[in-house]
Design a protein around this motif. Structure first.
Motif, mmCIF file in Angstrom:
data_model
loop_
_atom_site.group_PDB
_atom_site.id
_atom_site.type_symbol
_atom_site.label_atom_id
_atom_site.label_comp_id
_atom_site.label_asym_id
_atom_site.label_seq_id
_atom_site.Cartn_x
_atom_site.Cartn_y
_atom_site.Cartn_z
ATOM 1 N N HIS A 142 0.835 -1.204 0.000
ATOM 2 C CA HIS A 142 0.000 0.000 0.000
ATOM 3 C C HIS A 142 0.867 1.250 0.000
ATOM 4 O O HIS A 142 0.599 2.209 -0.749
ATOM 5 C CB HIS A 142 -0.931 -0.013 1.214
ATOM 6 N N ALA A 143 1.910 1.249 0.816
ATOM 7 C CA ALA A 143 2.793 2.413 0.868
ATOM 8 C C ALA A 143 3.517 2.612 -0.460
ATOM 9 O O ALA A 143 3.657 3.751 -0.955
ATOM 10 C CB ALA A 143 3.796 2.241 2.005
ATOM 11 N N LEU A 149 1.575 6.222 -7.219
ATOM 12 C CA LEU A 149 0.407 6.917 -7.742
ATOM 13 C C LEU A 149 0.664 8.413 -7.889
ATOM 14 O O LEU A 149 0.088 9.059 -8.771
ATOM 15 C CB LEU A 149 -0.791 6.665 -6.831
ATOM 16 N N ARG A 150 1.513 8.947 -7.054
ATOM 17 C CA ARG A 150 1.812 10.380 -7.131
ATOM 18 C C ARG A 150 2.516 10.742 -8.445
ATOM 19 O O ARG A 150 2.376 11.876 -8.923
ATOM 20 C CB ARG A 150 2.695 10.784 -5.956
ATOM 21 N N ALA A 157 -2.195 5.311 -13.750
ATOM 22 C CA ALA A 157 -2.757 5.815 -12.495
ATOM 23 C C ALA A 157 -4.065 5.085 -12.160
ATOM 24 O O ALA A 157 -4.333 4.763 -10.989
ATOM 25 C CB ALA A 157 -2.991 7.312 -12.590
ATOM 26 N N ASP A 158 -4.869 4.817 -13.205
ATOM 27 C CA ASP A 158 -6.120 4.093 -12.964
ATOM 28 C C ASP A 158 -5.852 2.678 -12.450
ATOM 29 O O ASP A 158 -6.524 2.199 -11.526
ATOM 30 C CB ASP A 158 -6.932 4.029 -14.258
#
Length: 253
Positions: A142-143, A149-150, A157-158
């Motif tokens: 997750h991290a 994603l940034r 990104a999707d």
């Protein structure tokens, strides 16, 4: 458990002894010869034990599926030992108001133990479900994806967003399972200790002289209320855990 062992356990059941004694006493009360009355009592006791053993009742019931060495197994063992002590103690009391009140509590103790067994099985299933997840890996992924994603754009990104949504769902499942298991274990601990405390107070009352004072009666009222609180609390915990987790949250191992 073998049939012989089951029969021996049933013969030790204080309720069987009480039933036999009651039958023998009733026979004696109607002018049956004392020897014949004793025979009636023993016969009733033996028949009760034999029928119960054949039906698989009492000690012959299926043992709960609880993970060996787990926290739930520990608290269930303590509660079961306390329930056995309570049954033996209630059967050993001389006939009187104290014995009558204690006998009335026994079904509540047995109901509490049965609910504890179900909660212990639930805790073990929940623990097995938790073992399917690696929370550390989920947090690391997750991290990492949050950082990626940034910098991502467009379709990438999707895709990362969908992956993060899946990770979030898995982490939520782990959180719910963990919270539920902890809640069950906490309730099991408090209930087992509560039943042990009940046994200790009954031992104390049994050792007190029968003075006819209202003190023991008030204590018995408090014990009955406390036991009912334990029983209701267990049922409430069972309901909450059943409602909180659906089949998708706690898959069978």
């Amino acid at each position: 458990m073998s049939p012989t062992s089951r029969l021996i356990e049933e013969l030790r059941d204080p309720w069987g002894l009480l039933l036999g004694a009651t039958a023998g006493g009733a026979a004696w009360a109607v002018d049956v010869h004392p020897a014949a009355a004793a025979f009636v009592g023993v016969t009733v006791w033996l028949v009760k034990a034999g029928v119960a053993a054949a039906q698989g009742r009492g000690a012959g019931r299926t043992a709960p599926a609880v993970a060996e060495g787990s926290g739930e197994a520990y608290w269930l063992d303590r509660a079961a030992a306390a329930a056995r002590d309570f049954g033996e103690l209630s059967a050993s009391l001389e006939t009187g108001p104290l014995a009558g009140r204690i006998t009335l509590m026994r079904p509540r103790v047995e109901d509490s133990l049965a609910t504890l067994e179900r909660l212990a099985e639930h805790a073990s299933r929940t623990g097995a479900a938790l073992a399917r997840f690696d929370r550390g890996r989920l947090d690391r992924e997750h991290a990492r994806l949050t950082e990626e994603l940034r910098r991502a754009r467009g379709d990438v990104a999707d895709d990362i967003g969908r992956a993060l949504g899946s990770l979030a769902a898995q982490r939520a499942v782990v959180d719910r399972l963990t919270e539920t298991r902890n809640q069950v274990l906490t309730r099991m601990e408090s209930s087992a200790i509560g039943i042990e405390g009940l046994v200790a107070r009954v031992v104390e009352l049994a050792a007190m002289p029968a003075t006819g004072s209202l003190g023991p009666a008030r204590v018995l009222d408090e014990l009955a209320d406390g036991l009912e609180g334990v029983r209701r609390g267990l049922h409430e915990t069972e309901r909450i855990t059943r409602d909180a987790l659906g089949p998708r949250d706690a898959p069978d191992p």
